[in-house]
Design a protein around this motif. Structure first.
Motif, PDB file in Angstrom:
ATOM      1  N   ALA A   1       0.852  -1.188   0.000  1.00 43.39           N
ATOM      2  CA  ALA A   1       0.000   0.000   0.000  1.00 43.39           C
ATOM      3  C   ALA A   1       0.885   1.234   0.000  1.00 43.39           C
ATOM      4  O   ALA A   1       1.791   1.349   0.825  1.00 43.39           O
ATOM      5  N   GLY A   2       0.648   2.137  -0.919  1.00 42.96           N
ATOM      6  CA  GLY A   2       1.415   3.372  -0.970  1.00 42.96           C
ATOM      7  C   GLY A   2       0.780   4.453  -0.129  1.00 42.96           C
ATOM      8  O   GLY A   2      -0.223   4.247   0.555  1.00 42.96           O
ATOM      9  N   THR A   3       1.366   5.647  -0.215  1.00 43.77           N
ATOM     10  CA  THR A   3       0.853   6.746   0.597  1.00 43.77           C
ATOM     11  C   THR A   3      -0.579   7.117   0.208  1.00 43.77           C
ATOM     12  O   THR A   3      -1.363   7.525   1.066  1.00 43.77           O
ATOM     13  N   SER A   4      -0.937   6.956  -1.076  1.00 48.10           N
ATOM     14  CA  SER A   4      -2.300   7.295  -1.481  1.00 48.10           C
ATOM     15  C   SER A   4      -3.317   6.383  -0.815  1.00 48.10           C
ATOM     16  O   SER A   4      -4.419   6.831  -0.439  1.00 48.10           O
ATOM     17  N   ALA A   5      -2.971   5.106  -0.645  1.00 51.26           N
ATOM     18  CA  ALA A   5      -3.868   4.175   0.044  1.00 51.26           C
ATOM     19  C   ALA A   5      -3.973   4.524   1.527  1.00 51.26           C
ATOM     20  O   ALA A   5      -5.057   4.444   2.122  1.00 51.26           O
ATOM     21  N   VAL A   6      -2.856   4.921   2.123  1.00 53.81           N
ATOM     22  CA  VAL A   6      -2.873   5.358   3.518  1.00 53.81           C
ATOM     23  C   VAL A   6      -3.739   6.605   3.666  1.00 53.81           C
ATOM     24  O   VAL A   6      -4.571   6.706   4.586  1.00 53.81           O
ATOM     25  N   ASP A   7      -3.558   7.553   2.760  1.00 46.14           N
ATOM     26  CA  ASP A   7      -4.347   8.785   2.800  1.00 46.14           C
ATOM     27  C   ASP A   7      -5.840   8.479   2.709  1.00 46.14           C
ATOM     28  O   ASP A   7      -6.663   9.062   3.430  1.00 46.14           O
ATOM     29  N   ALA A   8      -6.196   7.574   1.787  1.00 47.99           N
ATOM     30  CA  ALA A   8      -7.608   7.247   1.592  1.00 47.99           C
ATOM     31  C   ALA A   8      -8.204   6.603   2.845  1.00 47.99           C
ATOM     32  O   ALA A   8      -9.335   6.903   3.230  1.00 47.99           O
ATOM     33  N   ALA A   9      -7.427   5.712   3.476  1.00 47.85           N
ATOM     34  CA  ALA A   9      -7.913   5.074   4.701  1.00 47.85           C
ATOM     35  C   ALA A   9      -8.073   6.098   5.817  1.00 47.85           C
ATOM     36  O   ALA A   9      -9.063   6.076   6.566  1.00 47.85           O
ATOM     37  N   LEU A  10      -7.108   7.001   5.948  1.00 51.23           N
ATOM     38  CA  LEU A  10      -7.221   8.056   6.950  1.00 51.23           C
ATOM     39  C   LEU A  10      -8.442   8.926   6.677  1.00 51.23           C
ATOM     40  O   LEU A  10      -9.184   9.292   7.614  1.00 51.23           O
ATOM     41  N   ARG A  11      -8.682   9.259   5.431  1.00 50.19           N
ATOM     42  CA  ARG A  11      -9.818  10.125   5.089  1.00 50.19           C
ATOM     43  C   ARG A  11     -11.139   9.437   5.447  1.00 50.19           C
ATOM     44  O   ARG A  11     -12.065  10.078   5.961  1.00 50.19           O
ATOM     45  N   ARG A  12     -11.224   8.134   5.190  1.00 53.30           N
ATOM     46  CA  ARG A  12     -12.469   7.434   5.478  1.00 53.30           C
ATOM     47  C   ARG A  12     -12.759   7.382   6.978  1.00 53.30           C
ATOM     48  O   ARG A  12     -13.923   7.380   7.387  1.00 53.30           O
ATOM     49  N   HIS A  13     -11.706   7.312   7.788  1.00 50.07           N
ATOM     50  CA  HIS A  13     -11.907   7.206   9.230  1.00 50.07           C
ATOM     51  C   HIS A  13     -11.846   8.563   9.935  1.00 50.07           C
ATOM     52  O   HIS A  13     -11.967   8.626  11.159  1.00 50.07           O
ATOM     53  N   LEU A  14     -11.682   9.637   9.159  1.00 54.59           N
ATOM     54  CA  LEU A  14     -11.607  10.968   9.763  1.00 54.59           C
ATOM     55  C   LEU A  14     -12.865  11.337  10.552  1.00 54.59           C
ATOM     56  O   LEU A  14     -12.747  11.880  11.661  1.00 54.59           O
ATOM     57  N   PRO A  15     -14.074  11.085  10.050  1.00 53.66           N
ATOM     58  CA  PRO A  15     -15.251  11.478  10.829  1.00 53.66           C
ATOM     59  C   PRO A  15     -15.294  10.864  12.229  1.00 53.66           C
ATOM     60  O   PRO A  15     -15.688  11.537  13.192  1.00 53.66           O
ATOM     61  N   ASP A  16     -14.874   9.613  12.360  1.00 54.25           N
ATOM     62  CA  ASP A  16     -14.867   8.971  13.679  1.00 54.25           C
ATOM     63  C   ASP A  16     -13.850   9.636  14.601  1.00 54.25           C
ATOM     64  O   ASP A  16     -14.106   9.820  15.806  1.00 54.25           O
ATOM     65  N   PHE A  17     -12.685   9.969  14.059  1.00 56.92           N
ATOM     66  CA  PHE A  17     -11.654  10.663  14.835  1.00 56.92           C
ATOM     67  C   PHE A  17     -12.175  12.000  15.353  1.00 56.92           C
ATOM     68  O   PHE A  17     -12.064  12.315  16.538  1.00 56.92           O
ATOM     69  N   ILE A  18     -12.769  12.779  14.479  1.00 56.99           N
ATOM     70  CA  ILE A  18     -13.272  14.094  14.867  1.00 56.99           C
ATOM     71  C   ILE A  18     -14.424  13.958  15.863  1.00 56.99           C
ATOM     72  O   ILE A  18     -14.532  14.728  16.828  1.00 56.99           O
ATOM     73  N   ALA A  19     -15.280  12.967  15.654  1.00 57.47           N
ATOM     74  CA  ALA A  19     -16.390  12.759  16.583  1.00 57.47           C
ATOM     75  C   ALA A  19     -15.886  12.419  17.977  1.00 57.47           C
ATOM     76  O   ALA A  19     -16.457  12.877  18.975  1.00 57.47           O
ATOM     77  N   GLU A  20     -14.819  11.635  18.054  1.00 57.07           N
ATOM     78  CA  GLU A  20     -14.293  11.273  19.374  1.00 57.07           C
ATOM     79  C   GLU A  20     -13.679  12.482  20.076  1.00 57.07           C
ATOM     80  O   GLU A  20     -13.837  12.661  21.279  1.00 57.07           O
ATOM     81  N   ILE A  21     -12.990  13.327  19.330  1.00 59.71           N
ATOM     82  CA  ILE A  21     -12.448  14.545  19.941  1.00 59.71           C
ATOM     83  C   ILE A  21     -13.589  15.413  20.479  1.00 59.71           C
ATOM     84  O   ILE A  21     -13.526  15.943  21.582  1.00 59.71           O
ATOM     85  N   GLY A  22     -14.638  15.533  19.677  1.00 57.58           N
ATOM     86  CA  GLY A  22     -15.710  16.448  20.028  1.00 57.58           C
ATOM     87  C   GLY A  22     -16.682  15.921  21.051  1.00 57.58           C
ATOM     88  O   GLY A  22     -17.475  16.703  21.594  1.00 57.58           O
ATOM     89  N   SER A  23     -16.622  14.624  21.361  1.00 57.52           N
ATOM     90  CA  SER A  23     -17.637  14.063  22.231  1.00 57.52           C
ATOM     91  C   SER A  23     -17.600  14.650  23.634  1.00 57.52           C
ATOM     92  O   SER A  23     -18.630  14.818  24.270  1.00 57.52           O
TER      93      SER A  23
END
Length: 220
Positions: A193-215
């Motif tokens: 997996a290259g950096t683009s695949a890592v970026d895509a995975a991070l982008r998909r899980h971004l909403p959960d990350f932000i929701a946890e910070i904001g909870s």
């Protein structure tokens, strides 16, 4: 108002000089606090270099190849950055999202673990150690590093994930002050997996990350 759609998602091609990245972070953090500028997550790569955190011990820097060393201003000790490593800088407003630094770091760890899991890597936290870990016993190694700073409730710096860096370059330091364990990468684990695949995975899980910070903020 507090969702991930409000955040600028910035991805840079090529190798970004560390002073350029540091200057951007400093200015954007100031603008977020003083002018209400948009928050930002910036994904990039650096040329080979070492950064020194506020707890850096000169005895842990060997640097046989003479890479440049920069004072980072973040927490932690020495960290290597270089080609093949995805670095993420987070400029987020915890005053708006919830003033809980421990929750922020825990959520950041979870975000990295979830993204790596999508790529087939069973990554985890380890009590008493900083960073993200894989493997067991003699094969236990660090695949991701975390080093953050919070100034006036705006976060700076962030994380790195080893995609396919030259792992020998880590031999110039004791990475993050942990001498008893090695470092690894997606490539070393056989993950193509290259950096683009890592970026895509991070982008998909971004909403959960932000929701946890904001909870914490949302519950108050």
């Amino acid at each position: 108002m507090n969702g991930s759609n409000d955040i600028e998602w910035r991805v840079s091609d090529g190798l970004v000089p560390y002073p350029e990245a540091l200057a951007f972070m400093e200015e954007r953090a100031r603008a977020i606090r003083d002018e209400g500028a948009r928050e930002c997550i910036w994904l990039l790569q650096h040329p080979p270099l070492f950064t020194a955190g506020t707890s850096a011990d000169p005895a842990e820097l060997f640097n046989p190849l003479g890479f440049p060393v920069f004072e980072a201003g973040r927490g932690g000790r020495y960290t290597y950055h270089g080609p093949g490593q995805r670095v993420g800088y987070l400029l987020l407003d915890l005053q708006r999202r919830g003033k809980d630094i421990r929750r922020f770091v825990h959520a950041l760890e979870g975000w990295m673990i979830a993204a790596l899991g999508e790529l087939g890597v069973a990554a985890r936290r380890e009590p008493g150690r900083i960073g993200i870990w894989v493997g067991e016993g003699a094969n236990e190694a660090k695949i991701g590093a975390i080093g953050v700073r919070v100034r006036r409730w705006v976060t700076l710096h962030g994380f790195s994930i080893n995609v396919d860096p030259d792992l020998s370059h880590f031999g110039g330091i004791v990475p993050c002050g942990i001498a008893d364990f090695g470092v690894t990468s997606l490539a070393r684990l056989g993950i193509a997996a290259g950096t683009s695949a890592v970026d895509a995975a991070l982008r998909r899980h971004l909403p959960d990350f932000i929701a946890e910070i904001g909870s914490a903020h949302d519950a108050s």
